[in-house]
Design a protein around this motif. Sequence first.
Motif, PDB file in Angstrom:
ATOM      1  N   UNK A   1       0.829  -1.204   0.000  1.00 23.79           N
ATOM      2  CA  UNK A   1       0.000   0.000   0.000  1.00 23.79           C
ATOM      3  C   UNK A   1       0.864   1.256   0.000  1.00 23.79           C
ATOM      4  N   UNK A   2       2.013   1.190   0.686  1.00 27.27           N
ATOM      5  CA  UNK A   2       2.932   2.323   0.697  1.00 27.27           C
ATOM      6  C   UNK A   2       3.787   2.382  -0.571  1.00 27.27           C
ATOM      7  N   UNK A   3       4.262   1.230  -1.012  1.00 23.79           N
ATOM      8  CA  UNK A   3       5.199   1.183  -2.134  1.00 23.79           C
ATOM      9  C   UNK A   3       4.473   1.210  -3.481  1.00 23.79           C
ATOM     10  N   UNK A   4       3.240   0.742  -3.529  1.00 26.89           N
ATOM     11  CA  UNK A   4       2.510   0.615  -4.785  1.00 26.89           C
ATOM     12  C   UNK A   4       2.460   1.875  -5.630  1.00 26.89           C
ATOM     13  N   UNK A   5       2.040   3.027  -5.074  1.00 23.35           N
ATOM     14  CA  UNK A   5       1.990   4.240  -5.911  1.00 23.35           C
ATOM     15  C   UNK A   5       3.341   4.607  -6.519  1.00 23.35           C
ATOM     16  N   UNK A   6       4.408   4.452  -5.745  1.00 24.71           N
ATOM     17  CA  UNK A   6       5.739   4.754  -6.289  1.00 24.71           C
ATOM     18  C   UNK A   6       6.115   3.796  -7.406  1.00 24.71           C
ATOM     19  N   UNK A   7       5.787   2.508  -7.230  1.00 23.38           N
ATOM     20  CA  UNK A   7       6.090   1.532  -8.274  1.00 23.38           C
ATOM     21  C   UNK A   7       5.329   1.835  -9.552  1.00 23.38           C
ATOM     22  N   UNK A   8       4.064   2.213  -9.424  1.00 25.79           N
ATOM     23  CA  UNK A   8       3.257   2.533 -10.604  1.00 25.79           C
ATOM     24  C   UNK A   8       3.848   3.722 -11.348  1.00 25.79           C
TER      25      UNK A   8
ATOM     26  N   UNK B   1       6.956   4.808 -11.237  1.00 21.93           N
ATOM     27  CA  UNK B   1       8.246   4.434 -11.812  1.00 21.93           C
ATOM     28  C   UNK B   1       8.067   3.631 -13.090  1.00 21.93           C
ATOM     29  N   UNK B   2       7.067   2.762 -13.116  1.00 20.89           N
ATOM     30  CA  UNK B   2       6.807   1.980 -14.331  1.00 20.89           C
ATOM     31  C   UNK B   2       6.323   2.886 -15.455  1.00 20.89           C
ATOM     32  N   UNK B   3       5.435   3.842 -15.126  1.00 19.16           N
ATOM     33  CA  UNK B   3       4.859   4.705 -16.154  1.00 19.16           C
ATOM     34  C   UNK B   3       5.868   5.701 -16.706  1.00 19.16           C
ATOM     35  N   UNK B   4       6.677   6.295 -15.842  1.00 22.90           N
ATOM     36  CA  UNK B   4       7.527   7.409 -16.264  1.00 22.90           C
ATOM     37  C   UNK B   4       9.002   7.055 -16.390  1.00 22.90           C
ATOM     38  N   UNK B   5       9.401   5.846 -15.985  1.00 19.00           N
ATOM     39  CA  UNK B   5      10.805   5.445 -16.113  1.00 19.00           C
ATOM     40  C   UNK B   5      10.935   4.170 -16.936  1.00 19.00           C
ATOM     41  N   UNK B   6      10.277   3.097 -16.489  1.00 14.48           N
ATOM     42  CA  UNK B   6      10.465   1.804 -17.141  1.00 14.48           C
ATOM     43  C   UNK B   6       9.936   1.806 -18.577  1.00 14.48           C
ATOM     44  N   UNK B   7       8.694   2.234 -18.764  1.00 13.44           N
ATOM     45  CA  UNK B   7       8.101   2.212 -20.110  1.00 13.44           C
ATOM     46  C   UNK B   7       8.854   3.128 -21.072  1.00 13.44           C
TER      47      UNK B   7
END
Length: 342
Positions: free
Chosen positions: A8-15, A17-23
């Motif tokens: 719940x704490x890490x989820x927003x950051x992971x999302x 990071x995936x949207x603006x860094x990984x992809x």
Amino acid sequence: MRPRTFFAFVGPSLVLMILFIAIPLVSVFLQSFWQTQTVFERVEIENCTPGFPAPNCTTQTVTRPLLDESGRTVTETIYVGLDAYRAVVQPEAVAAAFAAGEDFWSRLSNIDFWKALRFTLTFTLITLPLVVGLGLAIALAVNAALRSLRGPIIFVSLLPFIVTPVIGALSIRWLFIGDGILTNALEAMTGTQIFMFAQGWTIEILMLTYRVWHVAPFAFVVFYAGLQTVNQDTLESAVIDGASRFERLRYVVIPHLMPLIVFVSLIHLMDAYRVFEEVIGFSSQAHRISLQFLTYDFLMPDDSGNRSISRASASSMLTMIGIVILLVPLLMRTWRDYKPRG
């Protein structure tokens, strides 16, 4: 912590990071293997001028972009493999430079990528110890100053970091270029004409000096905060044991600040290796370019309006590889310091 609470704490950051860094990173990587180019067609155009008894007509064949039914330019995307990387690195030109022997460095400096890599590495590795050393020196000086003076000193020390990088670089350039204030002062003291922007090495010195002046306040703030947590009992014990100021600094203060030194080094390496503002602010493109500027230059449209997206993507990936290589030693040290001990 329960797994549900952790995610719940890490989820927003992971999302994010995936949207603006990984992809975007995966997209740039894939684009480095594909090239989009305009489709051209050859057509015959008849030009006629008035004449008597019949008009004078000539026919010429021209090449022009192919348009679709909506009037938009038709493009095609083809797989080019490693051609974009070869176009950036130019291994054939590097091999020819090696074969030239004594003329190797001058030939290599004519290749944009290697010229940009040389400046980027020099800029990064020279400014790193200067930023860390100057920031630590300012932090130690402020920490030893009277408490009533610390506030104003900290405020003044932070001013260079507040200035926008491009604006700061332009300000320094205006002080030295042409009949700038500092140029006139140097000419009055030396009695000779000074042209700071006529050769590459003087521009490079100005760029290095500006980056240290601009970033050292950040290191200073971090180190000053760390000095407030130094164990005073340990320092007092060192004084009682007869340790000098330098010995206390070497054996007590610096080991305590080492995690912060590694942190500042990581931030500076990532930021300095992407140097771009100084190249634009000092208008050094004729003498010094960076890897980030090279990528930017590939993205600028040419005379026909095309952009070298594949070469820009290849240059970006090579820049990222360089950053990772520079960060590996610091990351390994961090892992050794904080890994669980069995």
